[in-house]
Design a protein around this motif. Sequence first.
Motif, mmCIF file in Angstrom:
data_model
loop_
_atom_site.group_PDB
_atom_site.id
_atom_site.type_symbol
_atom_site.label_atom_id
_atom_site.label_comp_id
_atom_site.label_asym_id
_atom_site.label_seq_id
_atom_site.Cartn_x
_atom_site.Cartn_y
_atom_site.Cartn_z
ATOM 1 N N TYR A 24 0.791 -1.158 0.052
ATOM 2 C CA TYR A 24 0.069 -0.116 0.091
ATOM 3 C C TYR A 24 0.905 1.059 0.015
ATOM 4 C CZ TYR A 24 -4.409 -2.599 0.616
ATOM 5 O OH TYR A 24 -5.328 -3.525 0.541
ATOM 6 N N PHE A 25 2.043 1.182 0.592
ATOM 7 C CA PHE A 25 2.830 2.190 0.839
ATOM 8 C C PHE A 25 3.630 2.595 -0.588
ATOM 9 C CE2 PHE A 25 7.105 4.175 1.772
ATOM 10 C CZ PHE A 25 6.618 5.299 2.539
ATOM 11 N N ALA A 26 3.680 1.461 -1.383
ATOM 12 C CA ALA A 26 4.505 1.343 -2.723
ATOM 13 C C ALA A 26 3.349 2.358 -3.683
ATOM 14 C CB ALA A 26 4.696 0.156 -3.199
ATOM 15 N N ASP A 78 -3.833 3.038 -14.411
ATOM 16 C CA ASP A 78 -2.649 2.536 -15.533
ATOM 17 C C ASP A 78 -2.300 0.900 -15.086
ATOM 18 O OD1 ASP A 78 -2.719 4.826 -16.761
ATOM 19 O OD2 ASP A 78 -0.900 5.729 -15.854
ATOM 20 N N ALA A 79 -3.045 0.443 -14.463
ATOM 21 C CA ALA A 79 -2.438 -0.930 -14.121
ATOM 22 C C ALA A 79 -2.248 -1.858 -15.594
ATOM 23 C CB ALA A 79 -3.322 -1.574 -13.315
ATOM 24 N N ASP A 80 -3.108 -1.706 -16.433
ATOM 25 C CA ASP A 80 -2.967 -2.273 -17.792
ATOM 26 C C ASP A 80 -1.777 -2.036 -18.619
ATOM 27 O OD1 ASP A 80 -3.836 0.264 -18.372
ATOM 28 O OD2 ASP A 80 -4.928 -0.219 -20.104
ATOM 29 N N ASP A 82 0.930 -0.556 -16.976
ATOM 30 C CA ASP A 82 2.153 -0.585 -16.174
ATOM 31 C C ASP A 82 2.548 -2.188 -16.310
ATOM 32 O OD1 ASP A 82 1.998 1.531 -14.935
ATOM 33 O OD2 ASP A 82 1.515 1.159 -13.167
ATOM 34 N N ARG A 83 1.797 -3.135 -16.791
ATOM 35 C CA ARG A 83 2.099 -4.434 -16.937
ATOM 36 C C ARG A 83 3.153 -4.524 -17.921
ATOM 37 N NH1 ARG A 83 -3.212 -5.444 -15.931
ATOM 38 N NH2 ARG A 83 -3.548 -6.334 -13.810
ATOM 39 N N LEU A 84 2.936 -3.463 -19.090
ATOM 40 C CA LEU A 84 3.985 -3.800 -20.265
ATOM 41 C C LEU A 84 5.266 -3.010 -20.203
ATOM 42 C CD1 LEU A 84 0.846 -2.717 -22.711
ATOM 43 C CD2 LEU A 84 1.754 -5.094 -22.143
ATOM 44 N N MET A 85 5.434 -2.248 -19.231
ATOM 45 C CA MET A 85 6.948 -1.684 -19.250
ATOM 46 C C MET A 85 7.725 -2.124 -18.135
ATOM 47 S SD MET A 85 5.994 2.065 -20.134
ATOM 48 C CE MET A 85 4.899 2.619 -19.197
ATOM 49 N N THR A 86 9.000 -2.387 -18.247
ATOM 50 C CA THR A 86 9.948 -3.070 -17.140
ATOM 51 C C THR A 86 10.084 -2.224 -15.948
ATOM 52 O OG1 THR A 86 11.620 -2.017 -18.504
ATOM 53 C CG2 THR A 86 11.456 -4.194 -18.892
ATOM 54 N N ARG A 87 9.953 -0.787 -16.224
ATOM 55 C CA ARG A 87 9.990 0.187 -15.112
ATOM 56 C C ARG A 87 8.879 0.217 -14.147
ATOM 57 N NH1 ARG A 87 8.778 5.560 -14.366
ATOM 58 N NH2 ARG A 87 7.343 5.691 -16.294
ATOM 59 N N PRO A 92 2.639 -2.970 -7.322
ATOM 60 C CA PRO A 92 1.922 -3.982 -6.502
ATOM 61 C C PRO A 92 0.721 -4.289 -7.387
ATOM 62 C CG PRO A 92 2.219 -2.049 -5.131
ATOM 63 C CD PRO A 92 2.830 -1.700 -6.658
ATOM 64 N N ILE A 93 -0.042 -3.793 -8.139
ATOM 65 C CA ILE A 93 -0.992 -4.313 -8.986
ATOM 66 C C ILE A 93 -0.548 -5.167 -10.223
ATOM 67 C CG2 ILE A 93 -3.228 -3.707 -10.495
ATOM 68 C CD1 ILE A 93 -3.294 -1.009 -8.634
ATOM 69 N N PRO A 94 0.399 -4.670 -10.930
ATOM 70 C CA PRO A 94 0.790 -5.669 -11.955
ATOM 71 C C PRO A 94 1.351 -6.867 -11.348
ATOM 72 C CG PRO A 94 2.001 -3.529 -12.394
ATOM 73 C CD PRO A 94 0.943 -3.152 -11.255
ATOM 74 N N ALA A 95 2.001 -6.640 -10.351
ATOM 75 C CA ALA A 95 2.870 -7.959 -9.876
ATOM 76 C C ALA A 95 1.819 -9.006 -9.283
ATOM 77 C CB ALA A 95 3.863 -7.350 -8.775
ATOM 78 N N GLY A 96 0.410 -8.429 -9.134
ATOM 79 C CA GLY A 96 -0.589 -9.316 -8.662
ATOM 80 C C GLY A 96 -0.579 -9.432 -7.167
ATOM 81 N N ARG A 97 0.008 -8.570 -6.212
ATOM 82 C CA ARG A 97 -0.125 -8.608 -4.877
ATOM 83 C C ARG A 97 -1.258 -7.796 -4.387
ATOM 84 N NH1 ARG A 97 5.064 -7.233 -5.743
ATOM 85 N NH2 ARG A 97 4.862 -5.005 -5.061
ATOM 86 N N LEU A 98 -1.899 -6.902 -5.161
ATOM 87 C CA LEU A 98 -2.886 -5.978 -4.845
ATOM 88 C C LEU A 98 -4.047 -5.917 -5.906
ATOM 89 C CD1 LEU A 98 -1.905 -3.053 -2.528
ATOM 90 C CD2 LEU A 98 -4.206 -2.936 -3.472
ATOM 91 N N GLY A 99 -5.127 -5.906 -5.597
ATOM 92 C CA GLY A 99 -6.220 -5.556 -6.669
ATOM 93 C C GLY A 99 -6.475 -4.348 -7.035
ATOM 94 N N ARG A 100 -6.922 -3.969 -8.205
ATOM 95 C CA ARG A 100 -7.043 -2.616 -8.786
ATOM 96 C C ARG A 100 -8.179 -1.822 -7.868
ATOM 97 N NH1 ARG A 100 -8.831 -1.639 -14.699
ATOM 98 N NH2 ARG A 100 -8.118 0.461 -14.168
ATOM 99 N N GLU A 101 -9.355 -2.891 -7.396
ATOM 100 C CA GLU A 101 -10.420 -2.280 -6.537
ATOM 101 C C GLU A 101 -9.743 -1.751 -5.155
ATOM 102 O OE1 GLU A 101 -10.348 -5.101 -7.934
ATOM 103 O OE2 GLU A 101 -11.946 -5.185 -9.377
ATOM 104 N N GLU A 102 -8.784 -2.380 -4.534
ATOM 105 C CA GLU A 102 -8.208 -1.847 -3.377
ATOM 106 C C GLU A 102 -7.551 -0.863 -3.511
ATOM 107 O OE1 GLU A 102 -7.429 -5.370 -4.023
ATOM 108 O OE2 GLU A 102 -8.972 -5.948 -2.736
#
Lengths: 312, 61
Positions: A24-26, A78-80, A82-87, A92-102
């Motif tokens: 969440y901090f990230a 921007d989760a969609d 964010d998944r496409l760029m190495t940066r 947390p969202i593209p890595a699957g640790r946190l849902g978009r709704e949260e």
Amino acid sequence: MSDASFILDEASAPRAPVAAPGDYFALLKPRVMSLVVFTALAGILLAPTAPHPFIAFASLLAIAVGAGASGALNMWYDADIDRLMTRTRRRPIPAGRLGREEALAFGLFLSIMAVFTLGLVANWLAAGLLAFTIFFYVVVYTMWLKRSTPMNIVIGGAAGALPPVVGFAAATGAVDLSSVILFGIIFMWTPPHFWALALVKREEYGAAGIPMLPNVHGETRTRLEILVYSIVLAPIGVAPYLLGFASPVYGVVSLLLGAALFGCAIEVYLRREGEKARRAAMRLFFFSIVYLSLLFMVLVIERLLALSSWLA
Amino acid sequence: MTIGRPEDTSEPREGVVLTPEQAKSRRARNIAIGVAVALFVALFYFVTIVKLGGNVVPRAG
């Protein structure tokens, strides 16, 4: 168990979140937040009469949380890409640790809390400006400009430039030329900073469908615009001294930093191919961070020194 | 919704059963929320004291 309860086996159970507080901090984009804190502090310290230190601290905290909230809302939207760029793919969202709704709920909750806290702690002009900053960053920049025009970071840069104005308003209840000058410095600094990165990450931005200037108008035009913005930025950087709200030390430092930034921009303009071009762009990208940090650091330090001598 | 680990594993499990990792992260989140709420209360307490300042002293005297 009541009738409303249900029985699930492990396979069909809804996925419970595994996000730790650090995730969440990230979401708050701590590095961006630290820059916001720094620039807002400069705005607070520009006030002719210093606010109570605890009120200044609480205002700064509210501004920081507001900036962090807009970062969380940016990551939600921007989760969609964010998944496409190495940066950004380890966020947390593209890595699957946190849902978009949260992320959406977290960002909205913190935005509301930050605005109302700043309104109650400082004043409602500052709170209104903070709300506008969050709106501008999330709706105008993230949802609209970012994916639709190569001028995205030029106009969107206004959101990143507003914290000193919010800080000054929190301390004084007004907006004046000195805070607008600080706004101008960050506003003109943003394009060369991000375009230098875009020159290096052009393919990634292209794959993600973000119309950055190098992708839309080419590298030659980007290098020229970087140079033009750097030329305009240098004198605005010196303006706090010229207008009398910074010392000659700031004047000299800003002049030297402006010349160095201009030198980096010339190098980017001249070196157009291969590894040397990439290095020149990255040098400008990193030096631009040093440039802005040092300018505000000198401003903050000399205001703190003036404040301590006034208190003594 | 009941969250817990049933004792008889031969029966279908009731509610959402958290893995140890999920239970650990939930506990960490709960602690973080608790700390944040406490700090928020403290922030408003001290802001109130600062804003009231000396204005309450004459009434107390």
